[in-house]
Design an enzyme around this catalytic site. Sequence first.
Site, short mmCIF file in Angstrom:
data_model
loop_
_atom_site.label_atom_id
_atom_site.label_comp_id
_atom_site.label_asym_id
_atom_site.label_seq_id
_atom_site.Cartn_x
_atom_site.Cartn_y
_atom_site.Cartn_z
N LEU A 1 0.99 -0.82 -0.45
CA LEU A 1 0.30 -0.24 0.06
C LEU A 1 0.63 1.04 -0.24
CD1 LEU A 1 -2.50 -0.76 2.83
CD2 LEU A 1 -3.07 -0.89 -0.02
N ASP A 2 0.50 2.39 -0.65
CA ASP A 2 1.37 3.71 -0.86
C ASP A 2 1.31 3.79 0.47
OD1 ASP A 2 -1.25 5.22 -0.91
OD2 ASP A 2 -0.91 5.36 -2.54
N ILE A 3 2.60 5.09 1.04
CA ILE A 3 2.42 5.71 2.04
C ILE A 3 0.93 6.12 2.64
CG2 ILE A 3 2.87 8.34 1.18
CD1 ILE A 3 5.14 8.23 3.38
N ASN A 4 0.35 6.85 2.12
CA ASN A 4 -1.08 7.49 2.29
C ASN A 4 -1.95 6.66 1.98
OD1 ASN A 4 0.03 10.52 2.72
ND2 ASN A 4 0.32 10.66 -0.06
N THR A 5 -2.28 5.54 1.90
CA THR A 5 -3.39 4.44 2.16
C THR A 5 -3.00 3.49 3.54
OG1 THR A 5 -3.39 4.75 -0.07
CG2 THR A 5 -4.39 2.63 1.20
#
Length: 280
Positions: free
Chosen positions: A107-111
């Site tokens: 998952l990306d850092i903002n998810t």
Amino acid sequence: MNNGEKIQKALAASGVASRREVERMIADGKITVDGEQAHVGMRISGTERIEVEGKRVRLATLDRRRVILYHKREGEVCTRKDPEGRPTVFSNLPSINGERWISVGRLDINTSGLLLFTNDGELANRLMHPRYNMDREYAVRVHGDVTDEMLGRLKEGVWLEDGMAKFTDIRKGNNETEGRNSWFYCALLEGRNREVRRLWESQEVEVSRLKRVRYGPVFIPSHLTQGSWLELPPQDVSVLLREVELHGEKHKLTPDQLAQFKRQNTRLRRKAERSKKPKR
């Protein structure tokens, strides 16, 4: 060593690479066993010194496949170490003696939301492989006006910079008192970089919050707080093994146990849909 494990299976289970990739590495002479060149199909007991490209590899314990669920927080990265010093999801996982946790996707850092980890590389590879249709479901809060025409395009498919993409399902969440912020539950079969965000952005709306709530048949439990993990019991791991056609496990589900597992996940899904927004 006739009673041992085939080397390509053992190395795949330990997260070195897929079986085919391990076979190619063996053919290229990149793998040694006790200082001798390995060959495809040779059997190992686990006591040997195995090196891949000159680095020693410790084998996973093959008699027990383990899977844990982790509730990722926003701001965490999915790498084992981060050169920028940002918090990593691996720092919150339990230690595993003689093995390592392998991430099933990222998952990306903002998810935020559900991440799966396993000690078995072959299981991880299959859970990520398109052949097994492991769809991912997200709770998405978007800012902007969303029309039925937009939802139709997102399900039919839109062109992104890396090809066609689409949601396999979109359901409206409980959007009372949200103003121009609307909640949706979206599912897709792929895991391309920032794909959910880019799909919504193609319709000129902004994703203001994104949380993964399901991976294949596994839902994130409502009681699992951010930064916490739990281990799937053997009968639930067996469901995953069946989904990706891995057989020969000790723990097999009876039809009643399988039905109970599906009912439990259906209750989790309905509870999530009734919520005004996902719990953090």
